[in-house]
Design a protein around this motif. Structure first.
Motif, PDB file in Angstrom:
ATOM      1  N   LEU A 136       0.728  -1.171   0.000  1.00 42.39           N
ATOM      2  CA  LEU A 136      -0.039   0.018  -0.047  1.00 42.39           C
ATOM      3  C   LEU A 136       0.867   1.261  -0.015  1.00 42.39           C
ATOM      4  O   LEU A 136       1.707   1.425   0.739  1.00 42.39           O
ATOM      5  N   ILE A 137       0.481   2.184  -0.887  1.00 44.17           N
ATOM      6  CA  ILE A 137       1.239   3.276  -1.058  1.00 44.17           C
ATOM      7  C   ILE A 137       0.272   4.358  -1.150  1.00 44.17           C
ATOM      8  O   ILE A 137      -0.700   4.288  -2.030  1.00 44.17           O
ATOM      9  N   GLU A 138       0.224   5.524  -0.245  1.00 40.67           N
ATOM     10  CA  GLU A 138      -0.968   6.601  -0.541  1.00 40.67           C
ATOM     11  C   GLU A 138      -0.396   7.752   0.098  1.00 40.67           C
ATOM     12  O   GLU A 138       0.478   8.008   0.837  1.00 40.67           O
ATOM     13  N   SER A 139      -1.079   8.871  -0.832  1.00 38.13           N
ATOM     14  CA  SER A 139      -0.696  10.155  -0.474  1.00 38.13           C
ATOM     15  C   SER A 139      -1.974  10.743   0.098  1.00 38.13           C
ATOM     16  O   SER A 139      -3.020  10.518  -0.340  1.00 38.13           O
ATOM     17  N   ALA A 140      -1.841  11.794   1.086  1.00 36.43           N
ATOM     18  CA  ALA A 140      -2.902  12.387   1.653  1.00 36.43           C
ATOM     19  C   ALA A 140      -3.726  13.304   0.246  1.00 36.43           C
ATOM     20  O   ALA A 140      -3.239  13.675  -0.428  1.00 36.43           O
ATOM     21  N   ASP A 190      18.502  -5.738  -4.001  1.00 38.16           N
ATOM     22  CA  ASP A 190      19.187  -4.949  -5.346  1.00 38.16           C
ATOM     23  C   ASP A 190      18.107  -3.903  -5.691  1.00 38.16           C
ATOM     24  O   ASP A 190      18.165  -3.141  -7.081  1.00 38.16           O
ATOM     25  N   GLY A 191      17.194  -3.419  -4.737  1.00 43.57           N
ATOM     26  CA  GLY A 191      16.166  -2.253  -5.080  1.00 43.57           C
ATOM     27  C   GLY A 191      14.929  -2.624  -5.855  1.00 43.57           C
ATOM     28  O   GLY A 191      14.122  -1.902  -6.337  1.00 43.57           O
ATOM     29  N   PHE A 192      14.708  -4.019  -5.939  1.00 36.72           N
ATOM     30  CA  PHE A 192      13.603  -4.543  -6.610  1.00 36.72           C
ATOM     31  C   PHE A 192      12.339  -4.277  -5.691  1.00 36.72           C
ATOM     32  O   PHE A 192      12.469  -4.720  -4.555  1.00 36.72           O
ATOM     33  N   ILE A 193      11.479  -4.001  -6.307  1.00 36.29           N
ATOM     34  CA  ILE A 193       9.986  -3.700  -5.513  1.00 36.29           C
ATOM     35  C   ILE A 193       8.741  -4.264  -6.353  1.00 36.29           C
ATOM     36  O   ILE A 193       8.942  -4.035  -7.806  1.00 36.29           O
ATOM     37  N   LEU A 194       8.145  -5.154  -5.872  1.00 37.02           N
ATOM     38  CA  LEU A 194       6.854  -5.568  -6.650  1.00 37.02           C
ATOM     39  C   LEU A 194       5.506  -4.754  -5.947  1.00 37.02           C
ATOM     40  O   LEU A 194       5.512  -4.505  -4.637  1.00 37.02           O
ATOM     41  N   LEU A 195       4.528  -4.428  -6.776  1.00 37.24           N
ATOM     42  CA  LEU A 195       3.536  -3.709  -6.423  1.00 37.24           C
ATOM     43  C   LEU A 195       2.165  -4.041  -7.424  1.00 37.24           C
ATOM     44  O   LEU A 195       2.795  -4.338  -8.725  1.00 37.24           O
ATOM     45  N   LYS A 196       1.352  -3.808  -7.038  1.00 33.70           N
ATOM     46  CA  LYS A 196       0.019  -3.862  -7.688  1.00 33.70           C
ATOM     47  C   LYS A 196      -0.824  -2.685  -7.546  1.00 33.70           C
ATOM     48  O   LYS A 196      -1.823  -2.439  -6.786  1.00 33.70           O
ATOM     49  N   PRO A 197      -0.589  -1.610  -8.431  1.00 28.18           N
ATOM     50  CA  PRO A 197      -1.553  -0.651  -8.075  1.00 28.18           C
ATOM     51  C   PRO A 197      -2.718  -0.457  -8.781  1.00 28.18           C
ATOM     52  O   PRO A 197      -3.168  -1.217  -9.389  1.00 28.18           O
ATOM     53  N   LYS A 198      -3.354   0.554  -8.196  1.00 23.06           N
ATOM     54  CA  LYS A 198      -4.783   0.722  -8.730  1.00 23.06           C
ATOM     55  C   LYS A 198      -4.456   1.196 -10.269  1.00 23.06           C
ATOM     56  O   LYS A 198      -3.417   1.828 -10.643  1.00 23.06           O
ATOM     57  N   THR A 199      -5.570   1.093 -11.053  1.00 21.13           N
ATOM     58  CA  THR A 199      -5.655   1.409 -12.587  1.00 21.13           C
ATOM     59  C   THR A 199      -5.396   2.738 -12.915  1.00 21.13           C
ATOM     60  O   THR A 199      -4.371   3.056 -13.690  1.00 21.13           O
ATOM     61  N   GLU A 215      -0.033   4.220 -15.286  1.00 20.74           N
ATOM     62  CA  GLU A 215       0.762   5.106 -15.963  1.00 20.74           C
ATOM     63  C   GLU A 215       1.679   6.234 -15.331  1.00 20.74           C
ATOM     64  O   GLU A 215       2.811   6.364 -15.754  1.00 20.74           O
ATOM     65  N   HIS A 216       1.102   6.655 -14.177  1.00 16.14           N
ATOM     66  CA  HIS A 216       2.025   7.423 -13.486  1.00 16.14           C
ATOM     67  C   HIS A 216       3.243   6.851 -12.900  1.00 16.14           C
ATOM     68  O   HIS A 216       4.300   7.496 -12.729  1.00 16.14           O
ATOM     69  N   PHE A 217       3.055   5.678 -12.198  1.00 22.61           N
ATOM     70  CA  PHE A 217       3.900   5.092 -11.762  1.00 22.61           C
ATOM     71  C   PHE A 217       5.050   4.329 -12.821  1.00 22.61           C
ATOM     72  O   PHE A 217       6.278   4.436 -12.431  1.00 22.61           O
ATOM     73  N   SER A 218       4.622   4.387 -13.865  1.00 21.44           N
ATOM     74  CA  SER A 218       5.497   3.776 -15.024  1.00 21.44           C
ATOM     75  C   SER A 218       6.359   4.934 -15.362  1.00 21.44           C
ATOM     76  O   SER A 218       7.505   5.044 -15.754  1.00 21.44           O
ATOM     77  N   GLY A 275      -1.786  -7.518 -13.745  1.00 20.21           N
ATOM     78  CA  GLY A 275      -2.175  -6.085 -13.017  1.00 20.21           C
ATOM     79  C   GLY A 275      -0.791  -5.724 -11.988  1.00 20.21           C
ATOM     80  O   GLY A 275      -1.089  -4.690 -11.236  1.00 20.21           O
ATOM     81  N   LYS A 276       0.198  -6.358 -12.008  1.00 17.61           N
ATOM     82  CA  LYS A 276       1.233  -6.183 -11.305  1.00 17.61           C
ATOM     83  C   LYS A 276       2.488  -5.400 -11.753  1.00 17.61           C
ATOM     84  O   LYS A 276       2.575  -5.495 -13.233  1.00 17.61           O
ATOM     85  N   GLN A 277       3.196  -4.600 -11.426  1.00 13.26           N
ATOM     86  CA  GLN A 277       4.469  -3.801 -11.995  1.00 13.26           C
ATOM     87  C   GLN A 277       5.587  -4.128 -10.909  1.00 13.26           C
ATOM     88  O   GLN A 277       5.454  -4.635  -9.710  1.00 13.26           O
ATOM     89  N   TYR A 278       6.761  -3.615 -11.538  1.00 10.76           N
ATOM     90  CA  TYR A 278       8.036  -3.851 -10.658  1.00 10.76           C
ATOM     91  C   TYR A 278       8.927  -2.660 -10.789  1.00 10.76           C
ATOM     92  O   TYR A 278       8.657  -2.150 -11.679  1.00 10.76           O
ATOM     93  N   ILE A 279       9.636  -2.394  -9.915  1.00 13.31           N
ATOM     94  CA  ILE A 279      10.744  -1.520 -10.054  1.00 13.31           C
ATOM     95  C   ILE A 279      12.244  -2.226  -9.922  1.00 13.31           C
ATOM     96  O   ILE A 279      12.307  -3.046  -8.907  1.00 13.31           O
TER      97      ILE A 279
END
Length: 100
Positions: free
Chosen positions: A14-18, A49-58, A62-65, A76-80
């Motif tokens: 989970l990651i959220e901004s106010a 090694d900096g790898f992060i797995l996430l499943k962002p809201k739709t 694009e913003h995360f990409s 529906g998953k992405q990684y960094i």
């Protein structure tokens, strides 16, 4: 923000901004990138090694990409990856009195 360490990556649950930090009239800029940088640092600290797995809201995929360097892996998953994690960390890297 909520994350945990998996075998070879950090799983970002989970990651959220106010609400006041969203959209064009946000109060502070760079909060999301700072949160991602914290998780990237945790991934390096865990030896992942900096790898992060996430499943962002739709609506933020694009913003995360484009802004965080996340890549699609399906389901529906992405990684960094390492390169993107380093770029996130370099956003906040600066000289300090300790020479770090």
């Amino acid at each position: 923000m909520s994350y945990d360490n998996d075998d070879n990556f950090v799983n970002l649950d989970l990651i959220e901004s106010a609400p006041y930090n969203r959209g064009k009239n946000r109060r502070f800029y760079g909060v999301g990138r700072a949160l991602f940088a914290i998780v990237a640092q945790a991934s390096f600290d865990y030896g992942d090694d900096g790898f992060i797995l996430l499943k962002p809201k739709t609506r933020v995929r694009e913003h995360f990409s484009t802004d965080m360097g996340a890549k699609e892996i399906g389901n529906g998953k992405q990684y960094i990856d390492t390169t993107s994690a380093i770029q996130l960390l370099n956003t906040f890297k600066g000289d300090d009195s300790n020479g770090k």
